[in-house]
Scaffold this active site. Structure first.
Site, PDB file in Angstrom:
ATOM      1  CG  HIS A 335       7.251  29.080  46.377  1.00  0.00           C
ATOM      2  ND1 HIS A 335       6.588  28.936  45.217  1.00  0.00           N
ATOM      3  CD2 HIS A 335       6.314  29.250  47.350  1.00  0.00           C
ATOM      4  CE1 HIS A 335       5.177  29.306  45.626  1.00  0.00           C
ATOM      5  NE2 HIS A 335       5.182  29.245  46.983  1.00  0.00           N
ATOM      6  NE  ARG A 524      13.962  39.549  39.716  1.00  0.00           N
ATOM      7  CZ  ARG A 524      13.768  40.292  40.797  1.00  0.00           C
ATOM      8  NH1 ARG A 524      12.382  40.500  41.279  1.00  0.00           N
ATOM      9  NH2 ARG A 524      14.783  40.362  41.581  1.00  0.00           N
ATOM     10  CB  THR A 631       4.745  29.579  36.383  1.00  0.00           C
ATOM     11  OG1 THR A 631       5.784  30.512  36.801  1.00  0.00           O
ATOM     12  CG2 THR A 631       4.403  28.710  37.531  1.00  0.00           C
TER      13      THR A 631
HETATM   14  O1  HBZ Z   1       8.343  30.295  42.694  1.00  0.00           O
HETATM   15  C1  HBZ Z   1       9.887  30.793  42.424  1.00  0.00           C
HETATM   16  C2  HBZ Z   1      10.546  29.561  41.937  1.00  0.00           C
HETATM   17  O2  HBZ Z   1      11.919  30.116  41.817  1.00  0.00           O
HETATM   18  C3  HBZ Z   1      10.100  29.058  40.943  1.00  0.00           C
HETATM   19  O3  HBZ Z   1      10.646  28.075  40.368  1.00  0.00           O
HETATM   20  C4  HBZ Z   1       8.850  28.698  41.199  1.00  0.00           C
HETATM   21  O4  HBZ Z   1       7.889  28.336  39.793  1.00  0.00           O
HETATM   22  C5  HBZ Z   1       7.788  29.943  41.637  1.00  0.00           C
HETATM   23  C6  HBZ Z   1       6.398  29.563  41.949  1.00  0.00           C
HETATM   24  O5  HBZ Z   1       6.029  28.339  42.867  1.00  0.00           O
HETATM   25  N1  HBZ Z   1      10.506  31.385  43.438  1.00  0.00           N
HETATM   26  C7  HBZ Z   1      10.296  33.070  43.567  1.00  0.00           C
HETATM   27  O6  HBZ Z   1       9.516  33.500  42.810  1.00  0.00           O
HETATM   28  N2  HBZ Z   1      10.385  33.682  44.745  1.00  0.00           N
HETATM   29  C8  HBZ Z   1      10.389  34.806  44.876  1.00  0.00           C
HETATM   30  O7  HBZ Z   1       9.985  35.851  44.076  1.00  0.00           O
HETATM   31  C9  HBZ Z   1      10.883  35.095  46.236  1.00  0.00           C
HETATM   32  C10 HBZ Z   1      10.510  36.661  46.466  1.00  0.00           C
HETATM   33  C11 HBZ Z   1      10.797  36.946  47.921  1.00  0.00           C
HETATM   34  C12 HBZ Z   1      11.741  36.575  48.475  1.00  0.00           C
HETATM   35  C13 HBZ Z   1      12.049  34.984  48.215  1.00  0.00           C
HETATM   36  C14 HBZ Z   1      11.779  34.307  47.145  1.00  0.00           C
HETATM   37  O8  HBZ Z   1      12.004  36.872  49.916  1.00  0.00           O
END
Ligand code: HBZ
Length: 789
Positions: A335, A524, A631
């Protein structure tokens, strides 16, 4: 589900009496909410049981995720059961306001942002499509913190969704397992949440593990009057499922986090294998025929050595055979390409927390090291780059790729960047492992539930097949020149804006003009997402309006919602900056009715449901190449907001589907950024040459704005001017401002604006999580529709 009013009334009254000894007419909203929830649970119980029975006979997919950002369940469940209108009507007859009942429910906020909400949308799609898929995670007692503003700064308070228990969880003590750590063991107690599909009898499951101590109190110690030590064990065990880490980027490498990961992964795998053995006995070679496990980012990747442990240590399978099984069972979703987010564990810590798992990880590492030596005998650099254990760090993404048969990114551009850059070595070695799965969202929550007005109008125009097949929306294109339709979707937008205005008046005491343009950035808070670029433009606009009071300008409301990781100082400084500027602008009587800035406190799923339908402009302005997908962009599009965005993540696909002429695309592309980096980017160039920009940037340090002495504005200033402006805020400013002005001009032409809206809605079909899940089901998991009777 058939709705029988008499039966519901009878059940509800019975529940209220048994549980609270209160009659329906005297019950509080909270009591009605609980009783209603329990009544729903009792009506679905049989279907839930039967779904589990059917699924156990076939191949199942298990979605391992450290986060599921579910939000509220009541409204969604009633909608998916097809009885929402009936229940509302029925309560109304009893003099009960359904909205008040709904507001009694706390969000299940077991996630940070996109990654966790994606997992929640996937659950809805799996159930709706009758696919045998189950989620596994942790039952955090405290979800993502509640955000408050004090002096424009974020303050965090604990979130306590379980304070009055949760009606949607069923404890399953018979499925309890023990998870062994190096120094201690804990009990993992599962709670199941039903996932009710739309228009189907199937009810899927989300299983959340809660940590408990093996010995609740050490009686020996307790008897010696040492109460604190007697409870220490209990506290230590329960800490594991106490709180969700509120960090969504920087990898912290904390011991408790590793314990959380191993805890839910080990419990889930023990559960999966136990159920497999019940049906298939010890035919472990059949595991990949019946089980597929998706690793949602690297957080559950410790599942790879854990399944090796279960097969080799516990079940006596040969290492080589076990490894074949493992590789065919797991697949991994990436991700992010942000380097600071890629998880690595310090060997010493890993060894201390999970010693046996460390040995197995080392075994996997050594095996791969040998393979690498044979593959690239003349390229020692490459061998070193690809090692799973490098120095004293364990690289979880590398372990994931080596141990999986499929690896995917979450939007076309993101997957291409992974293949060409971040994971290039791996793509060269395993080209067939890599594929793209563009994210999606569920239209049940993000249109049907959150925007019933638009939903029923769409149904009036093209029928209701879109609820299960979002590509049906394409049929709306036939109305592109129909003035009546265009004006109706405009009117619905105004209605949703008025609802949001009302909500913000009640919760934050703010007055907003519903006829102003609602320009929204909710997500975020991150430097790469560039809320800073947004607020800089607003501040510049404010200067323009001051200097030129007769400027032709459609009143605009800039709306922000964002939580910052508690330790992320710069992000918190940007929140203060937004509120600082908001205070100046909103307090300026000359400007009042033309420009407004609103920071929505405690942005979360339930608030998102009110915001997306009310937006005119969807701000998706990340530095190109940084946002894996996004999203929120899809939720805006589905509700008729126009994207103001860079060509990043899924914005690229949104613009392609709706036509670039129906969005406002600006800024540097990925290749422009590469070139500028090579050439050498000097932020002083735009700073000195773009009119007005200097004024804006200098405001951070010349006394016009105030961080109340924290020094964070100077820090932000220095990040831009002295430390290279990593995210190209200044470079993209001019083009962004140009698009903002274009929007303001275009908005005046109501008909052509409404056409853009309709074009976006009509072409949002691709972005259903149903489409995404069907691709995972067919191309990765190989699972089939399994409908119960
Ligand atoms: O995942 C997001 C991406 O930034 C976004 O572009 C994408 O659409 C979405 C779904 O694929 N990433 C996150 O939301 N990441 C986290 O929330 C996260 C949580 C805990 C962590 C690292 C990242 O340790």
């Amino acid at each position: 589900m058939e709705f029988n009013k008499e039966k519901w009334k009878e059940k509800l009254e019975e529940r209220l009496l048994e549980k609270f000894s209160v009659s329906l007419k005297d019950a509080s909203p909270f009591e009605v909410y609980k009783a209603l929830g329990e009544t729903v649970m009792s009506f679905i119980a049989k279907d839930w049981y039967e779904t589990k029975q059917e699924y156990s006979k076939t191949k199942q997919a298990f979605y391992l995720s450290s986060e599921f950002l579910m939000g509220r369940a009541l409204g969604n469940n009633l909608i998916n059961l097809g009885i929402d209108k009936e229940i509302q009507e029925f309560l109304k007859e009893l003099g009960i306001d359904y909205n008040q009942i709904e507001d009694e429910e706390e969000d299940a906020a077991l996630g940070n942002g996109g990654l966790g909400r994606l997992a929640a949308c996937f659950m809805d799609s799996l159930a709706t499509l009758n696919l045998p898929g189950q989620g596994y995670s942790i039952r955090y007692r405290n979800g993502i913190f509640n955000q408050y503003l004090r002096d424009g700064y974020q303050v965090e308070k604990p979130e306590t969704w379980l304070k009055y228990e949760d009606v949607w969880s069923v404890m399953r003590p018979e499925d309890e397992v023990v998870v062994n750590f190096g120094y201690t063991s804990v009990r993992a107690l599962p709670y199941d949440m039903p996932i009710i599909g739309y228009g189907t009898k199937n009810v899927n499951t989300l299983r959340l593990w809660e940590a408990h101590s093996i010995v609740d109190l050490d009686l020996g110690v307790f008897n010696q009057q040492d109460y604190l030590h007697a409870t220490q064990d209990k506290t230590l065990a329960e800490d594991i499922s106490r709180v969700l880490y509120p960090n969504d980027s920087t990898d912290e490498g904390k011991k408790l986090r590793l314990r959380q990961q191993y805890f839910f992964v080990s419990a889930s795998l023990q559960d999966i294998i136990k159920k497999f053995k019940k049906v298939h006995g010890r035919e472990f070679s059949k595991i990949p025929e019946f089980i597929s496990i998706q690793l949602n980012d690297t957080h559950p990747v410790i599942a790879i050595p854990e399944l090796m442990r279960i097969l080799v240590d516990v079940e006596g399978v040969l290492w080589e055979d076990a490894w074949e099984i493992v590789k065919k069972t797991f697949s991994y979703t990436n991700h992010t390409i942000l380097a600071e987010a890629l998880e690595k564990w310090w060997v010493g810590l890993y060894q201390e927390v999970v010693p046996r798992i460390f040995q197995i990880t080392e075994g996997i590492h050594n095996q791969f090291k040998n393979e690498l030596a044979n593959l690239y005998p003349n390229d020692v650099n490459k061998q070193n780059r690809m090692q799973i254990i490098q120095g004293n760090m364990i690289h979880m993404a590398w372990l994931a790729i080596y141990g999986s048969h499929k690896v995917n990114g979450v939007a076309e551009l993101h997957t291409e960047i992974l293949k060409e850059h971040e994971l290039r070595d791996w793509y060269e070695l395993y080209p067939d492992k890599f594929l793209n799965k563009t994210n999606g969202i569920t239209q049940r929550r993000w249109l049907l539930k959150s925007n019933p007005q638009l939903a029923s109008y769409i149904t009036e125009l093209i029928g209701d097949a879109w609820i299960k097949d979002l590509s049906e929306l394409k049929k709306l294109e036939q109305f592109i020149d129909d003035k009546k339709v265009l004006s109706k979707i405009w009117d619905i937008k105004i209605e949703k804006k008025k609802e949001l205005v009302e909500y913000l008046r009640e919760t934050q005491g703010i007055d907003i003009n519903p006829n102003s343009i609602f320009d929204v950035q909710v997500k975020r808070l991150h430097e790469y997402k560039r809320q800073l670029l947004n607020i800089f433009q607003v501040y510049d606009l404010y200067q323009q309006l001051k200097q030129n009071p007769n400027m032709d300008f459609v009143p605009t409301t800039y709306i922000y919602g964002a939580k910052a990781a508690p330790g992320y100082k710069v992000a918190k400084g940007i929140i203060r900056l937004i509120n600082d500027i908001a205070q100046i602008i909103n307090g300026d009587d000359e400007i009042k009715d033309r420009l407004k800035v609103v920071f929505v406190e405690n942005y979360r799923v339930t608030v998102a449901e009110k915001i997306f339908p009310a937006a005119d402009i969807s701000e998706q302005i990340s530095t190109a190449g940084k946002e894996a997908s996004g999203t929120g962009n899809m939720k805006f599009m589905l509700n008729g907001a126009i994207t103001l965005g860079t060509l990043d993540g899924a914005n690229v696909e949104i613009a392609k589907e709706a036509g670039e002429e129906n969005e406002y695309i600006f800024g540097m592309r990925v290749k422009d950024i590469e070139e500028l980096r090579k050439k050498g980017y000097d932020p002083r160039f735009p700073y000195n040459n773009v009119t007005g920009l200097k004024q804006v940037v200098d405001a951070l340090i010349d006394g016009r704005l105030s961080d109340l002495g924290s020094g964070i504005y100077r820090e932000i200033h220095s990040l831009l001017m002295e430390r290279g402006d990593q995210y190209f805020v200044l470079e993209d400013f001019e083009d962004y401002r140009r698009k903002q002005r274009e929007i303001n001009r275009d908005y005046k032409d109501k008909i052509s604006w409404a056409k853009k809206m309709l074009k976006n809605i009509a072409n949002a079909g691709k972005f259903s999580s149903d489409r995404t899940i069907l691709e995972y089901a067919n191309e990765i998991w190989n699972i089939k529709e399994t409908k119960i009777k």
